[in-house]
Design a protein around this motif. Structure first.
Motif, PDB file in Angstrom:
ATOM      1  N   GLY A 149      -7.989 -15.988  -1.359  1.00  0.00           N
ATOM      2  CA  GLY A 149      -7.875 -16.759  -2.600  1.00  0.00           C
ATOM      3  C   GLY A 149      -6.545 -16.452  -3.269  1.00  0.00           C
ATOM      4  O   GLY A 149      -5.978 -15.365  -3.083  1.00  0.00           O
ATOM      5  N   ALA A 150      -6.053 -17.417  -4.048  1.00  0.00           N
ATOM      6  CA  ALA A 150      -4.736 -17.257  -4.672  1.00  0.00           C
ATOM      7  C   ALA A 150      -4.664 -16.025  -5.564  1.00  0.00           C
ATOM      8  O   ALA A 150      -3.619 -15.376  -5.679  1.00  0.00           O
ATOM      9  CB  ALA A 150      -4.396 -18.518  -5.469  1.00  0.00           C
ATOM     10  N   SER A 151      -5.804 -15.652  -6.216  1.00  0.00           N
ATOM     11  CA  SER A 151      -5.777 -14.505  -7.137  1.00  0.00           C
ATOM     12  C   SER A 151      -6.248 -13.203  -6.471  1.00  0.00           C
ATOM     13  O   SER A 151      -6.368 -12.171  -7.142  1.00  0.00           O
ATOM     14  CB  SER A 151      -6.646 -14.794  -8.365  1.00  0.00           C
ATOM     15  N   ALA A 152      -6.489 -13.235  -5.167  1.00  0.00           N
ATOM     16  CA  ALA A 152      -7.003 -12.038  -4.476  1.00  0.00           C
ATOM     17  C   ALA A 152      -6.124 -10.803  -4.677  1.00  0.00           C
ATOM     18  O   ALA A 152      -6.648  -9.702  -4.908  1.00  0.00           O
ATOM     19  CB  ALA A 152      -7.180 -12.327  -2.982  1.00  0.00           C
ATOM     20  N   PRO A 153      -4.774 -10.910  -4.630  1.00  0.00           N
ATOM     21  CA  PRO A 153      -3.954  -9.695  -4.769  1.00  0.00           C
ATOM     22  C   PRO A 153      -4.143  -8.969  -6.094  1.00  0.00           C
ATOM     23  O   PRO A 153      -3.958  -7.750  -6.167  1.00  0.00           O
ATOM     24  CB  PRO A 153      -2.514 -10.217  -4.632  1.00  0.00           C
ATOM     25  N   VAL A 154      -4.523  -9.692  -7.163  1.00  0.00           N
ATOM     26  CA  VAL A 154      -4.637  -9.018  -8.458  1.00  0.00           C
ATOM     27  C   VAL A 154      -6.026  -8.411  -8.675  1.00  0.00           C
ATOM     28  O   VAL A 154      -6.183  -7.521  -9.505  1.00  0.00           O
ATOM     29  CB  VAL A 154      -4.283  -9.952  -9.636  1.00  0.00           C
ATOM     30  N   TYR A 155      -7.036  -8.873  -7.938  1.00  0.00           N
ATOM     31  CA  TYR A 155      -8.398  -8.381  -8.163  1.00  0.00           C
ATOM     32  C   TYR A 155      -8.915  -7.440  -7.071  1.00  0.00           C
ATOM     33  O   TYR A 155      -9.633  -6.488  -7.360  1.00  0.00           O
ATOM     34  CB  TYR A 155      -9.381  -9.553  -8.266  1.00  0.00           C
ATOM     35  N   TYR A 156      -8.597  -7.716  -5.818  1.00  0.00           N
ATOM     36  CA  TYR A 156      -9.329  -7.067  -4.734  1.00  0.00           C
ATOM     37  C   TYR A 156      -8.985  -5.608  -4.448  1.00  0.00           C
ATOM     38  O   TYR A 156      -9.836  -4.872  -3.936  1.00  0.00           O
ATOM     39  CB  TYR A 156      -9.278  -7.914  -3.456  1.00  0.00           C
ATOM     40  N   PRO A 157      -7.782  -5.103  -4.758  1.00  0.00           N
ATOM     41  CA  PRO A 157      -7.569  -3.656  -4.537  1.00  0.00           C
ATOM     42  C   PRO A 157      -8.581  -2.809  -5.314  1.00  0.00           C
ATOM     43  O   PRO A 157      -9.152  -1.858  -4.769  1.00  0.00           O
ATOM     44  CB  PRO A 157      -6.132  -3.444  -5.035  1.00  0.00           C
ATOM     45  N   ALA A 158      -8.848  -3.167  -6.582  1.00  0.00           N
ATOM     46  CA  ALA A 158      -9.808  -2.396  -7.394  1.00  0.00           C
ATOM     47  C   ALA A 158     -11.235  -2.589  -6.884  1.00  0.00           C
ATOM     48  O   ALA A 158     -12.045  -1.645  -6.905  1.00  0.00           O
ATOM     49  CB  ALA A 158      -9.709  -2.821  -8.858  1.00  0.00           C
ATOM     50  N   ILE A 159     -11.558  -3.806  -6.437  1.00  0.00           N
ATOM     51  CA  ILE A 159     -12.911  -4.075  -5.913  1.00  0.00           C
ATOM     52  C   ILE A 159     -13.151  -3.243  -4.650  1.00  0.00           C
ATOM     53  O   ILE A 159     -14.210  -2.626  -4.483  1.00  0.00           O
ATOM     54  CB  ILE A 159     -13.080  -5.588  -5.633  1.00  0.00           C
ATOM     55  N   ALA A 160     -12.174  -3.233  -3.749  1.00  0.00           N
ATOM     56  CA  ALA A 160     -12.313  -2.454  -2.510  1.00  0.00           C
ATOM     57  C   ALA A 160     -12.463  -0.970  -2.823  1.00  0.00           C
ATOM     58  O   ALA A 160     -13.272  -0.269  -2.202  1.00  0.00           O
ATOM     59  CB  ALA A 160     -11.099  -2.690  -1.609  1.00  0.00           C
ATOM     60  N   GLU A 161     -11.708  -0.483  -3.816  1.00  0.00           N
ATOM     61  CA  GLU A 161     -11.805   0.933  -4.186  1.00  0.00           C
ATOM     62  C   GLU A 161     -13.207   1.259  -4.703  1.00  0.00           C
ATOM     63  O   GLU A 161     -13.803   2.284  -4.350  1.00  0.00           O
ATOM     64  CB  GLU A 161     -10.749   1.264  -5.248  1.00  0.00           C
ATOM     65  N   MET A 162     -13.764   0.374  -5.549  1.00  0.00           N
ATOM     66  CA  MET A 162     -15.109   0.601  -6.076  1.00  0.00           C
ATOM     67  C   MET A 162     -16.138   0.653  -4.945  1.00  0.00           C
ATOM     68  O   MET A 162     -17.101   1.435  -4.988  1.00  0.00           O
ATOM     69  CB  MET A 162     -15.473  -0.496  -7.084  1.00  0.00           C
ATOM     70  N   LEU A 163     -15.924  -0.181  -3.907  1.00  0.00           N
ATOM     71  CA  LEU A 163     -16.886  -0.265  -2.799  1.00  0.00           C
ATOM     72  C   LEU A 163     -16.621   0.765  -1.699  1.00  0.00           C
ATOM     73  O   LEU A 163     -17.303   0.753  -0.669  1.00  0.00           O
ATOM     74  CB  LEU A 163     -16.839  -1.675  -2.184  1.00  0.00           C
ATOM     75  N   GLY A 164     -15.638   1.626  -1.910  1.00  0.00           N
ATOM     76  CA  GLY A 164     -15.330   2.625  -0.892  1.00  0.00           C
ATOM     77  C   GLY A 164     -14.877   1.989   0.408  1.00  0.00           C
ATOM     78  O   GLY A 164     -15.202   2.461   1.502  1.00  0.00           O
ATOM     79  N   ALA A 165     -14.117   0.894   0.290  1.00  0.00           N
ATOM     80  CA  ALA A 165     -13.672   0.158   1.482  1.00  0.00           C
ATOM     81  C   ALA A 165     -12.154   0.094   1.520  1.00  0.00           C
ATOM     82  O   ALA A 165     -11.489   0.148   0.481  1.00  0.00           O
ATOM     83  CB  ALA A 165     -14.242  -1.259   1.471  1.00  0.00           C
ATOM     84  N   GLU A 166     -11.638  -0.056   2.729  1.00  0.00           N
ATOM     85  CA  GLU A 166     -10.200  -0.284   2.882  1.00  0.00           C
ATOM     86  C   GLU A 166      -9.904  -1.715   2.456  1.00  0.00           C
ATOM     87  O   GLU A 166     -10.601  -2.651   2.834  1.00  0.00           O
ATOM     88  CB  GLU A 166      -9.825  -0.084   4.358  1.00  0.00           C
ATOM     89  N   SER A 167      -8.872  -1.902   1.627  1.00  0.00           N
ATOM     90  CA  SER A 167      -8.509  -3.237   1.133  1.00  0.00           C
ATOM     91  C   SER A 167      -7.493  -3.880   2.063  1.00  0.00           C
ATOM     92  O   SER A 167      -6.530  -3.237   2.481  1.00  0.00           O
ATOM     93  CB  SER A 167      -7.918  -3.116  -0.273  1.00  0.00           C
ATOM     94  N   ASN A 168      -7.715  -5.165   2.394  1.00  0.00           N
ATOM     95  CA  ASN A 168      -6.766  -5.890   3.230  1.00  0.00           C
ATOM     96  C   ASN A 168      -6.597  -7.285   2.637  1.00  0.00           C
ATOM     97  O   ASN A 168      -7.520  -8.097   2.663  1.00  0.00           O
ATOM     98  CB  ASN A 168      -7.278  -5.974   4.677  1.00  0.00           C
ATOM     99  N   ILE A 169      -5.432  -7.536   2.056  1.00  0.00           N
ATOM    100  CA  ILE A 169      -5.152  -8.842   1.443  1.00  0.00           C
ATOM    101  C   ILE A 169      -3.948  -9.439   2.163  1.00  0.00           C
ATOM    102  O   ILE A 169      -2.815  -9.000   1.962  1.00  0.00           O
ATOM    103  CB  ILE A 169      -4.866  -8.702  -0.067  1.00  0.00           C
TER     104      ILE A 169
ATOM    105  N   ALA B  80     -23.446   5.241  -7.883  1.00  0.00           N
ATOM    106  CA  ALA B  80     -22.523   5.322  -6.750  1.00  0.00           C
ATOM    107  C   ALA B  80     -21.227   4.567  -7.031  1.00  0.00           C
ATOM    108  O   ALA B  80     -20.126   5.082  -6.779  1.00  0.00           O
ATOM    109  CB  ALA B  80     -23.193   4.766  -5.494  1.00  0.00           C
ATOM    110  N   LEU B  81     -21.326   3.357  -7.586  1.00  0.00           N
ATOM    111  CA  LEU B  81     -20.128   2.546  -7.820  1.00  0.00           C
ATOM    112  C   LEU B  81     -19.222   3.167  -8.871  1.00  0.00           C
ATOM    113  O   LEU B  81     -17.989   3.072  -8.777  1.00  0.00           O
ATOM    114  CB  LEU B  81     -20.524   1.122  -8.255  1.00  0.00           C
TER     115      LEU B  81
END
Length: 668
Positions: free
Chosen positions: A536-556, A514-515
């Motif tokens: 977290g300070a590094s959230a903008p560089v990591y979380y868009p891809a993580i949210a996409e993998m999880l099928g979730a809307e990203s909000n940073i 699924a992932l």
């Protein structure tokens, strides 16, 4: 009148954050300073001075200070705290065997007094003669007292009498169990009270030193502290009930996430250098641990956020397993000092070594790795074995390459022990270095990061081929691995919250398909039912891809790096008081809680008094906690089944909750 500025402070494990916040303009300024474990006020003053300098605002515009801290949590986890005397009223010595109370008590003294009450609030006579005999000596050997009475939540009279006697003789702080929880379960309430008593002097020192610093700077305004459930309490109340500040930091980050995003429902994931914390926001409030917060191995009666922590962060060790036909990359749980940071701090040392290693015709076992002392006081290095001491003496405040430090495999194990003791940092490649190579981060030395990844890329897999063709290729593999591992930990937390904790995302073939959107006749999909908020300070560089993998809307949010400090100032004061009504005999109604027991022969009169008591006590507590204009709501839970055709009252619970914003000093 000038706009009020609110000063939020968060003391984390590595950094102390400070923000100046305006209720009209949002975050006005933000700053960080290294947390100073030996004296937290040093880190606090460093962060506050920096934020004041950035804002160029006079201190006279500050109307409120609010603090979130991990001090209480760390103290309980590390087994620290003062020596407390426990007084048990109406309990027997065998009650110490329940809920880990004997283990928590250790060698601290305990006294058993006859007395206590039953479930309806009826008393057994209190005898304080043993207390009077022991008090003069006890007062010389403990720093505080904990008092727990049998069914004290139904009638606190005996706890209050014992507290008065202890204060009169000893003048030491006393915690009563009915002040901390209205839940039944005497031994666990006693455990919570004991832990609270141990923390009193420690939190008192923290708040006192913070207040002293603020007064020296002319900031004489109300001071609040974040509770473990995200609500605010006054500093004076936090001094009395410091146990309520366990998990204060994670709670503040959730309140900050709610405020910065405006979302009522979200999964909140906070990535730091060492760990990732995951929690759920439901109905605008953090989800709480229904059974009470577990800290230091003990389950308390403290309401706190249900937070799960994983050893995965931007500075996690990159572990390369080259034994298979295809090399595998894993991250953590150890934290490394990124090569880019080590080189930024020591450019004359790190870069020349990396360049020498890159020029060498053959890859070395320890290429791209260094050791450096962490800088903790020398006394913390006591008790080292001879081989540990010898290696420790070779390592200094400047990074030393491992290829010149380690001559044998045994020395590698010795070095690992020094790292585990917190005496030495290993410097090596991390996701932060990968991001420097890919251009996602740039605060440190990208050249060192690139050389480190170039060295690691030369590692050969089972087929004899390098694991990556270039530093960029390896950087992408590392960031992809962080994306997958982050997705796994977020899924683990959410599945546990759904009651499906037996599904392990790291080994489930279905989750993997699924992932990674694996094609096939059967399609597997995963999605979160709410947005993923990255902090977290590094959230903008990591979380868009993580949210996409999880099928979730990203909000940073814009201020994702200081969400904890924002949460410290935007929270609400909230207090809840429960009053009970029981029927011990037909036609007799007993009101218990928030005062002495009262007896009625009319159910409606008993209910009316219970409601009035709960609401009055909740409003009084909210004002004592610093609320300006608290609003009160009432909920009732009446257990009255039909027995042989007649209604029988078992128990009625009336819970009043008062909440409001904290008082703010007038701007000058």
């Amino acid at each position: 009148m000038a706009d009020h500025l609110l000063l939020g402070i968060d003391t984390g494990g590595t950094y102390t954050d400070a923000v100046l916040y305006s209720e009209t303009a949002g975050v006005v300024a933000r700053a960080k300073a290294l947390t100073t474990r030996h004296d937290l006020s040093v880190g606090i003053s460093g962060a506050v001075e920096a934020v004041l300098a950035e804002a160029k605002a006079p201190v006279s515009t500050i109307g409120l200070v609010s603090l979130s801290t991990t001090l209480a949590t760390n103290a309980l986890v590390e087994g620290q705290g003062g020596r407390a005397g426990l007084v048990m009223i109406g309990f027997a010595p065998e009650d110490l065997k329940r809920d880990g109370l004997a283990d928590a008590l250790g060698n601290d003294p305990v006294l058993f007094l006859p007395g206590g009450h039953n479930v309806h609030g009826t008393e057994t006579q209190l005898d304080m003669s043993a207390l009077d005999e022991a008090l003069p000596l006890l007062a010389e050997t403990v720093s505080s007292f904990a008092v727990a009475g049998y069914f004290a939540v139904r009638n606190p009279a005996h706890e209050e009498r014992v507290r008065a006697r202890i204060r009169e003789v000893s003048h030491l702080p006393v915690t009563c169990s009915h002040e901390l929880s209205s839940k039944l379960g005497g031994p666990r309430r006693a455990l919570t009270t004991l832990l609270n008593a141990r923390l009193v002097s420690m939190i008192d020192r923290l708040i006192g030193s913070c207040e002293d610093y603020l007064k020296r700077r002319g900031i004489d305004v109300p001071m609040m502290v974040v509770r473990g459930d995200g609500a605010l309490i006054s500093a004076a109340e936090a001094r009395l009930r410091p146990i309520e500040t366990i998990l204060s930091g994670p709670a503040a980050s959730l309140v900050g996430a709610r405020h910065l995003t405006g979302l009522d429902s979200a999964v909140v994931s906070d990535i730091g250098g060492t760990t990732t914390d995951v929690a759920v926001l439901d109905g605008g409030r953090p989800k709480l641990d229904a059974d009470g917060a577990v800290v230091g191995g003990y389950r308390t009666m403290v309401e706190a956020v249900a937070m799960r922590t994983f050893g995965l962060g931007g500075d996690s060790e990159v572990r390369i397993d080259d034994r298979g036909l295809k090399a595998k990359i894993d991250l953590g749980p150890r934290r490394f000092m990124p090569l880019s940071l080590a080189s930024a701090l020591h450019p004359e040392t790190v870069l020349p070594v990396l360049e020498r290693q890159v020029r060498a015709p053959h890859a070395g076992r320890h290429d791209g790795r260094f050791a450096v002392r962490t800088g903790v006081p020398e006394r913390l290095a006591s008790g080292l074995l001879p081989q540990e001491q010898a290696l420790y003496e070779k390592i200094g405040p400047t990074p030393l390459p491992l290829d010149g430090l380690l001559a044998t495999t045994l020395q590698k194990a010795t070095l690992d022990r020094l790292v585990a003791r917190g005496l030495v940092h290993i410097c090596g490649i991390t996701p932060s270095d990968a991001m420097h190579v890919l251009g996602g981060q740039g605060q440190w030395d990208a050249a060192a990061a690139r050389l480190g990844l170039e060295l690691a890329a030369r590692t050969k897999d089972g087929t004899g081929r390098p694991i990556a063709e270039s530093p960029e290729d390896l950087a992408r593999l590392i960031v992809d691995r962080l994306t997958r591992q982050s997705s796994d930990v977020i899924l683990s937390a959410c599945l546990a919250d759904d009651g499906a904790g037996s599904i392990d995302p790291t080994v489930s073939a279905s989750v993997h398909r699924a992932l990674h959107r694996v094609p096939g006749i059967v399609q597997f999909r995963i999605a979160l039912d709410r947005p993923l908020v990255g902090l977290g300070a590094s959230a903008p560089v990591y979380y868009p891809a993580i949210a996409e993998m999880l099928g979730a809307e990203s909000n940073i949010p814009t201020d994702a790096g200081v969400a904890n400090a924002v949460g410290a100032v935007v929270g609400q004061v909230r207090t809840a008081v429960t009053v009970f009504v029981t029927m011990p005999d037909e036609g007799i109604f007993i009101v218990g809680g928030a005062g002495e027991s009262a007896r009625f022969i009319d159910e409606n009169e008993a209910f009316a008094l219970a409601k009035e008591r709960a609401m009055t006590a909740a409003l009084h507590a909210a004002r004592a906690n610093g609320a300006d204009e608290p609003v009160v709501t009432l909920t009732e839970d009446i257990d009255a089944p039909e027995v042989e055709g007649r209604r029988k009252l078992m128990e009625a619970r009336f819970t009043a909750t008062a909440s409001g914003r904290p008082r703010i000093a007038e701007a000058q």
